[in-house]
Design a protein around this motif. Sequence first.
Motif, PDB file in Angstrom:
ATOM      1  N   ALA A 181       0.838  -1.211   0.000  1.00 21.63           N
ATOM      2  CA  ALA A 181       0.000   0.000   0.000  1.00 21.63           C
ATOM      3  C   ALA A 181       0.869   1.257   0.000  1.00 21.63           C
ATOM      4  CB  ALA A 181      -0.909   0.009   1.242  1.00 21.63           C
ATOM      5  N   ASP A 182       0.491   2.236  -0.797  1.00 19.71           N
ATOM      6  CA  ASP A 182       1.185   3.528  -0.825  1.00 19.71           C
ATOM      7  C   ASP A 182       0.923   4.240   0.508  1.00 19.71           C
ATOM      8  OD1 ASP A 182       2.017   6.127  -1.199  1.00 19.71           O
ATOM      9  OD2 ASP A 182       0.975   6.434  -3.078  1.00 19.71           O
ATOM     10  N   PRO A 183       1.980   4.566   1.248  1.00 14.31           N
ATOM     11  CA  PRO A 183       1.768   5.190   2.558  1.00 14.31           C
ATOM     12  C   PRO A 183       1.289   6.650   2.453  1.00 14.31           C
ATOM     13  CG  PRO A 183       4.113   5.061   2.083  1.00 14.31           C
ATOM     14  CD  PRO A 183       3.411   4.329   0.975  1.00 14.31           C
ATOM     15  N   HIS A 184       1.414   7.236   1.307  1.00 12.69           N
ATOM     16  CA  HIS A 184       0.974   8.627   1.099  1.00 12.69           C
ATOM     17  C   HIS A 184       0.111   8.678  -0.162  1.00 12.69           C
ATOM     18  CE1 HIS A 184       3.595  10.301   4.225  1.00 12.69           C
ATOM     19  NE2 HIS A 184       4.542   9.516   3.800  1.00 12.69           N
ATOM     20  N   PRO A 185      -1.021   8.006  -0.131  1.00 12.44           N
ATOM     21  CA  PRO A 185      -1.779   7.842  -1.374  1.00 12.44           C
ATOM     22  C   PRO A 185      -2.302   9.160  -1.957  1.00 12.44           C
ATOM     23  CG  PRO A 185      -3.051   7.083   0.508  1.00 12.44           C
ATOM     24  CD  PRO A 185      -1.680   7.368   1.016  1.00 12.44           C
ATOM     25  N   ASP A 186      -2.350  10.203  -1.187  1.00  5.74           N
ATOM     26  CA  ASP A 186      -2.903  11.457  -1.699  1.00  5.74           C
ATOM     27  C   ASP A 186      -1.850  12.373  -2.301  1.00  5.74           C
ATOM     28  OD1 ASP A 186      -5.359  10.598  -0.841  1.00  5.74           O
ATOM     29  OD2 ASP A 186      -5.158  11.580   1.122  1.00  5.74           O
ATOM     30  N   GLU A 187      -0.610  11.960  -2.264  1.00  5.78           N
ATOM     31  CA  GLU A 187       0.464  12.803  -2.791  1.00  5.78           C
ATOM     32  C   GLU A 187       0.911  12.298  -4.155  1.00  5.78           C
ATOM     33  OE1 GLU A 187       1.218  15.427  -1.212  1.00  5.78           O
ATOM     34  OE2 GLU A 187       0.413  15.011   0.775  1.00  5.78           O
ATOM     35  N   THR A 188       1.344  13.241  -4.963  1.00  8.12           N
ATOM     36  CA  THR A 188       1.936  12.911  -6.258  1.00  8.12           C
ATOM     37  C   THR A 188       3.452  12.966  -6.105  1.00  8.12           C
ATOM     38  OG1 THR A 188       0.063  13.804  -7.476  1.00  8.12           O
ATOM     39  CG2 THR A 188       2.159  13.667  -8.652  1.00  8.12           C
ATOM     40  N   VAL A 197       5.066   6.926 -10.616  1.00  2.39           N
ATOM     41  CA  VAL A 197       4.259   7.680  -9.659  1.00  2.39           C
ATOM     42  C   VAL A 197       3.210   6.731  -9.127  1.00  2.39           C
ATOM     43  CG1 VAL A 197       2.695   9.636  -9.366  1.00  2.39           C
ATOM     44  CG2 VAL A 197       4.642   9.818 -10.941  1.00  2.39           C
ATOM     45  N   PRO A 198       3.334   6.336  -7.879  1.00  2.09           N
ATOM     46  CA  PRO A 198       2.373   5.361  -7.356  1.00  2.09           C
ATOM     47  C   PRO A 198       0.949   5.937  -7.291  1.00  2.09           C
ATOM     48  CG  PRO A 198       3.801   6.176  -5.588  1.00  2.09           C
ATOM     49  CD  PRO A 198       4.339   6.728  -6.871  1.00  2.09           C
ATOM     50  N   ASP A 199       0.005   5.070  -7.533  1.00  2.82           N
ATOM     51  CA  ASP A 199      -1.391   5.470  -7.319  1.00  2.82           C
ATOM     52  C   ASP A 199      -1.783   4.991  -5.908  1.00  2.82           C
ATOM     53  OD1 ASP A 199      -3.984   6.172  -7.395  1.00  2.82           O
ATOM     54  OD2 ASP A 199      -4.575   4.820  -9.013  1.00  2.82           O
TER      55      ASP A 199
HETATM   56 CA   LIG Z   1      -0.860   7.745  -4.861  1.00  2.00          CA
END
Ligand SMILES: [Ca+2]
Lengths: 151, 151, 151, 151, 151, 151, 151, 151, 151, 151
Positions: free
Chosen positions: D28-35, D65-67
């Motif tokens: 899981a992306d730990p900062h999913p709201d960041e680009t 760039v993770p989603d």
């Molecule tokens: Ca993301």
Amino acid sequence: MSTDEPSHLGRASGIPARPEDAVLDVVADPHPDETYLVRFTCPEFTSLCPITGQPDFAHLVIDYVPDRHLLESKALKLYLHSFRNHGAFHEACTVGIAKRLMAAANPVWLRLGGYWYPRGGIPIDIFYQSGEPPAGLWLPEPGVQPYRGRG
Amino acid sequence: MSTDEPSHLGRASGIPARPEDAVLDVVADPHPDETYLVRFTCPEFTSLCPITGQPDFAHLVIDYVPDRHLLESKALKLYLHSFRNHGAFHEACTVGIAKRLMAAANPVWLRLGGYWYPRGGIPIDIFYQSGEPPAGLWLPEPGVQPYRGRG
Amino acid sequence: MSTDEPSHLGRASGIPARPEDAVLDVVADPHPDETYLVRFTCPEFTSLCPITGQPDFAHLVIDYVPDRHLLESKALKLYLHSFRNHGAFHEACTVGIAKRLMAAANPVWLRLGGYWYPRGGIPIDIFYQSGEPPAGLWLPEPGVQPYRGRG
Amino acid sequence: MSTDEPSHLGRASGIPARPEDAVLDVVADPHPDETYLVRFTCPEFTSLCPITGQPDFAHLVIDYVPDRHLLESKALKLYLHSFRNHGAFHEACTVGIAKRLMAAANPVWLRLGGYWYPRGGIPIDIFYQSGEPPAGLWLPEPGVQPYRGRG
Amino acid sequence: MSTDEPSHLGRASGIPARPEDAVLDVVADPHPDETYLVRFTCPEFTSLCPITGQPDFAHLVIDYVPDRHLLESKALKLYLHSFRNHGAFHEACTVGIAKRLMAAANPVWLRLGGYWYPRGGIPIDIFYQSGEPPAGLWLPEPGVQPYRGRG
Amino acid sequence: MSTDEPSHLGRASGIPARPEDAVLDVVADPHPDETYLVRFTCPEFTSLCPITGQPDFAHLVIDYVPDRHLLESKALKLYLHSFRNHGAFHEACTVGIAKRLMAAANPVWLRLGGYWYPRGGIPIDIFYQSGEPPAGLWLPEPGVQPYRGRG
Amino acid sequence: MSTDEPSHLGRASGIPARPEDAVLDVVADPHPDETYLVRFTCPEFTSLCPITGQPDFAHLVIDYVPDRHLLESKALKLYLHSFRNHGAFHEACTVGIAKRLMAAANPVWLRLGGYWYPRGGIPIDIFYQSGEPPAGLWLPEPGVQPYRGRG
Amino acid sequence: MSTDEPSHLGRASGIPARPEDAVLDVVADPHPDETYLVRFTCPEFTSLCPITGQPDFAHLVIDYVPDRHLLESKALKLYLHSFRNHGAFHEACTVGIAKRLMAAANPVWLRLGGYWYPRGGIPIDIFYQSGEPPAGLWLPEPGVQPYRGRG
Amino acid sequence: MSTDEPSHLGRASGIPARPEDAVLDVVADPHPDETYLVRFTCPEFTSLCPITGQPDFAHLVIDYVPDRHLLESKALKLYLHSFRNHGAFHEACTVGIAKRLMAAANPVWLRLGGYWYPRGGIPIDIFYQSGEPPAGLWLPEPGVQPYRGRG
Amino acid sequence: MSTDEPSHLGRASGIPARPEDAVLDVVADPHPDETYLVRFTCPEFTSLCPITGQPDFAHLVIDYVPDRHLLESKALKLYLHSFRNHGAFHEACTVGIAKRLMAAANPVWLRLGGYWYPRGGIPIDIFYQSGEPPAGLWLPEPGVQPYRGRG
Ligand SMILES: [Ca+2]
Ligand SMILES: [Ca+2]
Ligand SMILES: [Ca+2]
Ligand SMILES: [Ca+2]
Ligand SMILES: [Ca+2]
Ligand SMILES: [Ca+2]
Ligand SMILES: [Ca+2]
Ligand SMILES: [Ca+2]
Ligand SMILES: [Ca+2]
Ligand SMILES: [Ca+2]
Ligand SMILES: [Ca+2]
Ligand SMILES: [Ca+2]
Ligand SMILES: [Ca+2]
Ligand SMILES: [Ca+2]
Ligand SMILES: [Ca+2]
Ligand SMILES: [Ca+2]
């Protein structure tokens, strides 16, 4: 354009006597729906000065975006070597190679940087491209180090 | 050798018309009992080709071990600029400068590297020294980057 | 030599007004029986031209083999800063610093490279050492890049 | 995509025999709201030439760039090593890896630079990206030094 | 503009005494319908300081997009050497050369970078261009390394 | 602004005691109708830490587009040296110099990069510009190498 | 945010035991009406791998545009050192530091590059920024050299 | 010396709390009759300043000639990490590590270069070796780039 | 040793399954009376870790002085590729290759540098030579750049 | 040896068809009593592979100590170009050139480094010298950068 039977791949081919004798094979683009860049770096290029007959040397960087075909790299090598006994001015030669490669592979886009060895203390570089690069392309600069004289 | 009254220090001096017109002042070595190296790096050197009259350029590195005198740096600069209208072959010119500096300052030891800009695709470097370096000297290599053509 | 009570370590010390006011503390060598090299690299050095009063700058590299004492680095820093308002010729200044450091720490051996910024297009480097390096010492060259003008 | 139980993290996993056998875990992306951009630099890549069976080598740089998921780096390493006994042309292989990684992590955006070692004197580089990079992204160039032959 | 009979190509020409005496030959652009860049790198340039008469040195990089004519490189070399006995301030000289070259070849676009050797510890660089570069041009930066003092 | 009679050109001028004492002469732009960039590279800058009184060092790169006046370089040098005994924080000092230069020469545009030597293991760089650069300007990056610690 | 009384400036402060214990002081922006960039280069960063407990190392580059406050550099240093005994994944840690700095100084804009040392032969770099950089900002790339394995 | 059962190889080992807790395993030299050099390059080293408690960082290069045993690299890594919470002066720490490694592996010869990050603007390097290198050894210099401040 | 009929030259040869299956052809030294050095630079080497089975990579530099035979380079290439599925520790593998090459060509002298990619943050280099180099040999250092972590 | 009337100096000479057709003029050493080194750096060399007929390229560095004659550089250039249609193995060709130059100029000492472009992923370098260099000679290494593959 010659694609059905690559002329050189897996065979021993001699150097074409003249650029116009060279056959520039192409092969099918394995990812025809993607926009990507292929770069060939060619530090082994030599031709002749059309005035003095003395050898000239250049370092070439070829960037292109394939459409439906890739340039076959062995054929490319032989084509470049065909300039070994060919007289050509720097500007005409560099842009001429670019045009020939475009005719062979019909790419979406192509550019060619020719970095010629110094004559008279002044090297000449030629930077040609076939037009604006296509949108969505990753196009890094070649990063060739500049000539700086001595020291 | 001219030491009593430095000719150039603190004055506006013109470029000598010929190398033989230049005055190479020296000053007293402030540490005459020590063996140490002084290095001048001179990337601003130009002379003329004695055959074609075309300008030549070189990057010079001068290393010497003072005996009782130091080369005064402003006089050195003017001496080097006196080659601006002087015709000289690379080998003769480089070794000749070294000999002239030795005559001026009478150092314990001196060496001179001349890195000439390429002509005909081939640069020439000259590495001269007056003999074996003295014992107990710290003598780093200049570390000038080599010529490498293009690419 | 001042070792019993380091003057500067862990205190706020001002810059000495003149080099002769600086106190060069030393501390006991923690490995007095070993032959090893300590190198200080000091790119923050400035003094004044004794003729014009204009600032000069140099990059210094100090190598020494401690005998029974180490140079305390904060005291070294303050000593070097004491040249800020001091007029000195390159050759005299560089060798003079070496001698002062030797008097302070009485090392087995010391050398000092002073790489001065260019004046009149010609930088001067001074390479001093106190004698032949001791046997069994590992003594790498500093590897400072040479001045090369522009390009 | 396999995220619930990473296959390799903290375990001893063998090299997959073929690329299609590799499992590309994501976390899981730990900062999913960041680009933001994640870059993997992979100088340890080797595959086989599909024509001659001889080893090929490449240096890969992967930017994405993770989603909602990150590529798990140990799984990535094993996937890349799975090409060790796999025959592949440069262009097809490089773009194919990019597509596989996109299928695994479903990133906002991905690009992959493949810098292949020279064959026939001419190295080939492939620069692929999945589309225009997202707005507001910091995307430095990899800065890989170009091939320059010798000298 | 002199194109019908190049003055210098294949002949022994002396250095013009003054810049205004130099003849800047041009030759026909062999690819007049293409937008491409020609770069001359000129590390062998010297003029005189108009105040002190002392030599100045510069490294020049000239980029231009030919319209119907190319600058002939031997004539360019002689023109640059004509500054050898010419007094000029850095800013005026650099921009003046650019204007002269534009008058000679009437290019689509031209730029000139002049990297002057340091005086007073501070080198001056001048970056001039004749306007916005034309659309569709490949225009790499020269990549000249910056001056960094010593160390 | 002082242009009618440059204060320092061709004279021996002392270092101003404080920045506010420095006179920043300007001279007429010889090409007032052209948009071009002038870069000064200044690796010889030192000031004092306002808290500890210890010397600070910086490498400055000044880029500006002259309007009707050029910054006279000898006056610039003296102005920079006037910080020698001046206490200043990095951010305030760097931006303050830029503002002072703008007031002196009233350029079309100016930017200033200050690369300060490390303190506490962390160097600080300040990048200031007076606004968007003017259209049609050639504005290369300074290319100063980053700090990288050791190794 | 703590600005009235900086906690660390001019005092001896210990390393905070955990990142959340660190106090990130800020000071007033001395040029609050200007848009400029401040860069901290931090090659001395270490944390722990949350899975194995083994040390990780990174080189960080922090760029920000101050609004009304500057990050106080000594406090920044201590905050970074507080990760010394802290377990963190590369992606989470890097972006988390950026967010913490933004909360502390409330800058106009911030970006952070984290260049982690290789594990499993593959280093990971993280490039985060808080959004599009503000108009009129001079924002040079950090220019950190890429990892290239050996050779 | 512990050779019969390596403590760490193939196991998960925690960081020793103190250097004296670390176990430095060795393994049998597979070529005990040959004189060859093994080099470990260790850019991930950190300890504490014994006066301020602040972190210090160093880049270490270890060269040794095995006699009958090799240093096991995982044990070496853990030993170096054991300095993480250890206070040590640069000179004492560097030479102390060398002595400890010699006690562990009893090599024919060993040297250790410690390149410490700058403090007070001056980095310290320590170059230690156990004596003259054995005859017939190939011993390249590490080639670590020098510190050069900024610019 | 196999010299009468080279096994690989001018033929398509597969990769030997194991190092012991490789045939190391040699050819007659064309200048058997001269003492000269031949260097092979081999950045394409990979083997397996004997403990984990994971791939290892190395950059090899082989220097030797031929006696009566030269190592045939295509056979050398195939021999090196035969390690692709071979498990080996760094020290044992590197010295073992050197011994095998000596057995094949029986040179006057040979040395081999193995620069292995980092594991656990620490790369290992092995420098082996067969004895003191012969008198009168020109033996430049390979000049491989050191590992430096990040930054 | 041909010294009385140089064949090429100041004339237009064609490329000799074969190496054995080339005339290697020499001129009198202007400083016959001094021991100094002359270095030619020749990045423009090409020959043919005697097995495949494909072009090979090399970068040559020639160092020699003149006895009574200097190698005339234009004749040297033509001699090197005479290999353009000549088939030669790397080792034989490089040492053979050295021997031919020695026969032509009869120098006190000569060495030749041949850095061939990679074939099969492995470049070959040849380092030949005619014996121990004479005492009192300054003999810097060429400093040619090593081949390193990609990345
Ligand atoms: Ca993301
Ligand atoms: Ca396509
Ligand atoms: Ca130069
Ligand atoms: Ca003396
Ligand atoms: Ca001692
Ligand atoms: Ca080259
Ligand atoms: Ca045109
Ligand atoms: Ca510097
Ligand atoms: Ca204007
Ligand atoms: Ca603000
Ligand atoms: Ca955001
Ligand atoms: Ca042994
Ligand atoms: Ca032999
Ligand atoms: Ca580092
Ligand atoms: Ca002689
Ligand atoms: Ca590599």
